[in-house]
Design a protein around this motif. Structure first.
Motif: not given
Length: 140
Positions: A116-121
């Protein structure tokens, strides 16, 4: 005179003209992952030491409606006004069961699976491993 101008140019190139951002490399840096409680996303990453220097009221005022999780960053990162921005290929380990300023809220890591991909900052990361209490991310 030419030597003085040349020396000034070299100094500016070494220290950077901007002066705000620094690119640092580390084997491991302790960080705080700031999670927006309304959408459960990582909005910021800061160095753990910066948080330790602030009073609880200051932290809550700076980041209202947020939860704070302890993590580790391995690799390079840019530091811009206390905001940590991991560079491409860095590893970020988020301890989903270890909060700073404990509020007893676990990060909902159940909804993520490997890949899975996610935004961190301001950057994207991919989940490379998920264990109980730990989410390991690789920046892209």
């Amino acid at each position: 005179m030419k030597l003085l101008v040349g020396l000034c140019f070299v100094v500016l190139m070494i220290f950077g003209i901007d002066g705000n951002a620094q690119v640092l490399s580390t084997k491991e840096a302790k960080v705080i992952m700031v999670v927006d409680e309304t959408n459960e996303t990582v909005s910021h990453i800061e160095l753990f030491g910066n948080f330790q220097q602030m009073k609880k009221a200051e932290v809550l005022e700076k980041y209202p409606n947020s939860h704070f999780y302890i993590g580790l960053l391995e690799g390079s990162y840019e530091l811009n006004k206390n905001n940590v921005i991991p560079t491409h290929g860095s590893t970020v380990i988020m301890y989903t069961d270890r909060q700073y300023l404990s509020i007893n809220t676990l990060f909902p890591s159940d909804k993520f699976t490997v890949g899975d991909e996610l935004d961190i900052g301001s950057i994207k990361a991919k989940v490379v491993s998920k264990k109980k209490g730990e989410l390991i991310l690789k920046t892209q």
